[in-house]
Motif scaffolding. Structure first.
Motif, PDB file in Angstrom:
ATOM      1  N   GLN A 164       0.811  -1.216   0.000  1.00 21.59           N
ATOM      2  CA  GLN A 164       0.000   0.000   0.000  1.00 21.59           C
ATOM      3  C   GLN A 164       0.844   1.265   0.000  1.00 21.59           C
ATOM      4  N   LEU A 165       1.991   1.188   0.649  1.00 22.83           N
ATOM      5  CA  LEU A 165       2.884   2.353   0.627  1.00 22.83           C
ATOM      6  C   LEU A 165       3.263   2.674  -0.813  1.00 22.83           C
ATOM      7  N   ALA A 166       3.520   1.600  -1.567  1.00 16.51           N
ATOM      8  CA  ALA A 166       3.841   1.787  -2.979  1.00 16.51           C
ATOM      9  C   ALA A 166       2.645   2.401  -3.710  1.00 16.51           C
ATOM     10  N   THR A 167       1.445   1.888  -3.407  1.00 19.08           N
ATOM     11  CA  THR A 167       0.236   2.423  -4.045  1.00 19.08           C
ATOM     12  C   THR A 167       0.042   3.890  -3.680  1.00 19.08           C
ATOM     13  N   LEU A 168       0.305   4.205  -2.395  1.00 19.64           N
ATOM     14  CA  LEU A 168       0.156   5.590  -1.932  1.00 19.64           C
ATOM     15  C   LEU A 168       1.100   6.524  -2.676  1.00 19.64           C
ATOM     16  N   LEU A 169       2.312   6.041  -2.874  1.00 17.24           N
ATOM     17  CA  LEU A 169       3.327   6.841  -3.558  1.00 17.24           C
ATOM     18  C   LEU A 169       2.857   7.204  -4.965  1.00 17.24           C
ATOM     19  N   ILE A 170       2.242   6.226  -5.630  1.00 14.50           N
ATOM     20  CA  ILE A 170       1.749   6.479  -6.988  1.00 14.50           C
ATOM     21  C   ILE A 170       0.436   7.271  -6.932  1.00 14.50           C
TER      22      ILE A 170
END
Lengths: 296, 272
Positions: free
Chosen positions: A226-232
Motif C-alpha cells: 500500500q505504501l507503494a500504491t500511496l506513492l503512486i
C-alpha cells in the motif's frame, strides 16, 4: 533499462523541444552534443546509470537546472503526504478491521464491512474532490489547495496537508481495513486464542495480548504494497491539490518532454517501491520469528 | 440448492446495468453526448436534462451513458491483453524446469514493482494520449498479477494424478497444458479478470483525469471529473455524477470478483 528504453523511443527530439520549433538545425545539433544525445544509446544508458549510482541525476533539457536538488525537494513533499496518508489509514484500519472481525456476524460488523467495500471503490482523486467540495467549498474550514513548507508556516502547512492526506488515507484505510479484518478473523480461529479465552480473558484483551502480533504479519505485507500504491496515488492527488511534489514534477516533465527528468523521477519512484518492499521483508521476519529459521 | 452469494448478485446486477447502459448508448441517448449548446451551459438538473449540462452545454446524463462505453471498452481490452500474455506466461512458468521458471517469475516480480499508473503515464508520453494507449498500458501492467495467480493454480494442477498419468503416458507439454491445465485454471482466470477489470476502470479514470487517457470529445468519466474541477465552487454537481459512476463501476467489479472467488472456493466465503 526498462525506464530508459521507454524514454528512448519517445517520438520527437528532446533538443528540438527544448529550443522551440524555430531553432536552427545548428543550435539543435549543438544542444544534442552538449547533452550527449548524439552518442549511441548504450553509451547514454551507461552514463545515465553511472550518474544515478553516484547520486548525479543530470541536467534538465528544458530548464538547464540540475535535476538532483529538484527531485530531492519534491520527494520530501511527496513523502510527507504519503506518511500522513499512511498514518490516517492505519489509525482508521486497525480498530475498524478488528471490530469488523470480532463482530463479523453482527449488524455493526456487516455495516462496517459494507462501508469499507464502498471506500475501496473510491479513487483517491475522487475522494479529494469530494473532500474539497465539503470542507473547502461548503464549510470553508480548510483551504482547497496549495502547499506551504512546514518550516515557513507550520499551521498553514497542517491546514493544507489535511485534505490531501485524508484523500489518500481514507481510501487506503478502507483497503487496509479488509486485510486487518481477514487477518484478525484467522487469528480468532487459532487454538492459542481459544486457550486464552478458556483461561478467562475477555475477547478484546485476549486479542490484544495474543492475537494482534500474529495478525500483524500479513497486514505488514499489505502495508508495504500500500505504501507503494500511496506513492503512486500521490501523483494524482498532487494534481488535485496543486501540491509541488514528485508527481507534479513528473507530469510537468512529461508535458514539456523533458526526457531525462521523466526518466529520473520514474526511476526514483520505482526504486522507492522496491525499497519499501525490501523493508517490508525485513519487518516480516522481525515480526514472525518462525521465518528466521526458514521453517514454515 | 446452493445459497445465493450476495456479493455475486450485487456485483452482477451493477455490472449488468452498466453493460446495458453502454449497449443502449449505441442506439439511444437523451441528447447527442458531444453536442455543444452555448445557450444552455451549466444548467441545473431538470426533466429536460436529468443530470444538468456542463460548461459547453452538453447533456451530462448522455455523457455518462457514452462514458460507460469507454469504461467497458478499456476494461475489456486491458483485461484481454493481460490475459492473453499473462495466462500462457503463468502456465509456462509452472510447466518449465526450475531455472527458466525462476527467470520468468523474477522478471515478472520486477514488472510488479512497476505501478500501472506510472507505466500508463509513460506510455501516454511515448505514444500520445489515446484510449488505445491507455488500454494497452493498463493491460501490460496487469500481466504480472495474471501470470503470478495462474502460475500458482497451474502448479497445483501439475501435481495432480491425472497430469502425472498423462506425463507418464508420454503426452507432450503443450497437449497437457491445453487439455488439463488450462481448463482447470479457468476459475482463477475469471476471478482475476474481474479484479483486473476494477483496476482498469480506476486506472482509465485516473489517466483521463490527468489528461493521458481518452482525448476529447469522446466522453470519459475521468475527464468529466477533471473538467468539473474548475466549477467546484459554482457547479459541484458536475463532479458528483461522474464520481458516482466511477465508484459504482469499481464497486460492481470488486463485488463480482469477491463473489466469483467465493463461488469457486467456498472455504473463503466466511473470511470476507
Amino acid at each position: 533499462m526498462l525506464v530508459f528504453g521507454f524514454m528512448a523511443v519517445l517520438p520527437g527530439d528532446p533538443a528540438r523541444v527544448a529550443l522551440g520549433v524555430n531553432a536552427s538545425d545548428e543550435a539543435v545539433a549543438e544542444l544534442r552534443r552538449q547533452f550527449g544525445l548524439d552518442r549511441p544509446l548504450p553509451t547514454q544508458y551507461v552514463d545515465w546509470l553511472g550518474g544515478l549510482l553516484r547520486g548525479d541525476l543530470g541536467t534538465s533539457y528544458v530548464s538547464k537546472a540540475a535535476i538532483g536538488p529538484q527531485v530531492f525537494d519534491r520527494l520530501q513533499v511527496t513523502l510527507l503526504l504519503v506518511v500522513a496518508g499512511m498514518l490516517i489509514a492505519l489509525v482508521l484500519a486497525v480498530p475498524a478491521g478488528t471490530v469488523m472481525a470480532a463482530r463479523h456476524r453482527r449488524l455493526s460488523g456487516v455495516a462496517l464491512s459494507a462501508l469499507s467495500q464502498v471506500g475501496v471503490a473510491v479513487p483517491a482523486f475522487l475522494a479529494g474532490i469530494l473532500l474539497i467540495m465539503v470542507f473547502a467549498v461548503k464549510l470553508g474550514w480548510l483551504p482547497a489547495n496549495g502547499w506551504t513548507p512546514p518550516a515557513v508556516d507550520p499551521v498553514q502547512f497542517l491546514r493544507q496537508l489535511v485534505l490531501p492526506a485524508l484523500s489518500l488515507g481514507l481510501v487506503q484505510g478502507a483497503v487496509l481495513t479488509r486485510y486487518v479484518r481477514s487477518a484478525v478473523l484467522d487469528v480468532l480461529r487459532e487454538d492459542y486464542l481459544r486457550t486464552a479465552r478458556a483461561k478467562g480473558l475477555r475477547p478484546f484483551p485476549a486479542l490484544w495480548r495474543h492475537g494482534l502480533r500474529n495478525a500483524a504479519v500479513p497486514v505488514v505485507t499489505v502495508l508495504g504494497l500500500q505504501l507503494a500504491t500511496l506513492l503512486i496515488g500521490a501523483v494524482v492527488v498532487e494534481r488535485v491539490f496543486v501540491i509541488p511534489g514528485l508527481g507534479s514534477l513528473l507530469l510537468d516533465g512529461v508535458s514539456q518532454r523533458d526526457l531525462i527528468l521523466v526518466q529520473d523521477v520514474v526511476m526514483v519512484l520505482v526504486v522507492a517501491v522496491l525499497l519499501v518492499n525490501f523493508l517490508v521483508d525485513l519487518l516480516y521476519v522481525a515480526l514472525d520469528p518462525r521465518l528466521r529459521t526458514g521453517s514454515r | 440448492m446452493r445459497r445465493l452469494n450476495p456479493s455475486l448478485v450485487a456485483g452482477g446486477v451493477i455490472v449488468g446495468v452498466i453493460a446495458l447502459m453502454a449497449l443502449l448508448s449505441f442506439v439511444w441517448t437523451p441528447y447527442d453526448a458531444t453536442l455543444v449548446n452555448p445557450s444552455g451551459r451549466l444548467a441545473m438538473p431538470s426533466w429536460e436534462h436529468w443530470f444538468g449540462t456542463d460548461k459547453f452545454g452538453r447533456d451530462v446524463f448522455s455523457q455518462i451513458m457514452v462514458g460507460s462505453r469507454t469504461t467497458l471498452f478499456v476494461g475489456v481490452v486491458a483485461v484481454g491483453v493481460a490475459a492473453v500474455i499473462g495466462v500462457p506466461l503463468g502456465v509456462l512458468a509452472a510447466m518449465t524446469p526450475r531455472w527458466p521458471s525462476e527467470l520468468i517469475m523474477r522478471t515478472n516480480d520486477l514488472m510488479l514493482a512497476f505501478p500501472a499508473l506510472l507505466l500508463a503515464i509513460m506510455f501516454g508520453a511515448v505514444f500520445g494520449a489515446s484510449t488505445l494507449t491507455a488500454m494497452v498500458a493498463i493491460g501490460i501492467a496487469s500481466v504480472p498479477s495474471f501470470a503470478r495467480v495462474i502460475r500458482s493454480g497451474a502448479l497445483q494442477v501439475m501435481r495432480t494424478e491425472y497430469v502425472l498419468a498423462a506425463r507418464a503416458a508420454g503426452r507432450k507439454p503443450f497437449p497437457i497444458a491445453a487439455r488439463h491445465v488450462l481448463p482447470n485454471v479457468t476459475s482463477l482466470i475469471t476471478v482475476q479478470a474481474s479484479v483486473s477489470f476494477a483496476i482498469a476502470v480506476l486506472a482509465e479514470a485516473a489517466l483521463s483525469f490527468l489528461g493521458y487517457g481518452t482525448p476529447p470529445p469522446t466522453p470519459s468519466w475521468g475527464r468529466m471529473l477533471q473538467e468539473s474541477q474548475e466549477f467546484l465552487f459554482s457547479a459541484p454537481r458536475l463532479a458528483v455524477f461522474p464520481g458516482i459512476a466511477i465508484a459504482v463501476a469499481v464497486l460492481g467489479f470488486n463485488l463480482l470478483g469477491d463473489g466469483l472467488r467465493d463461488r469457486f472456493d467456498p472455504k473463503l466465503e466466511d473470511r470476507r
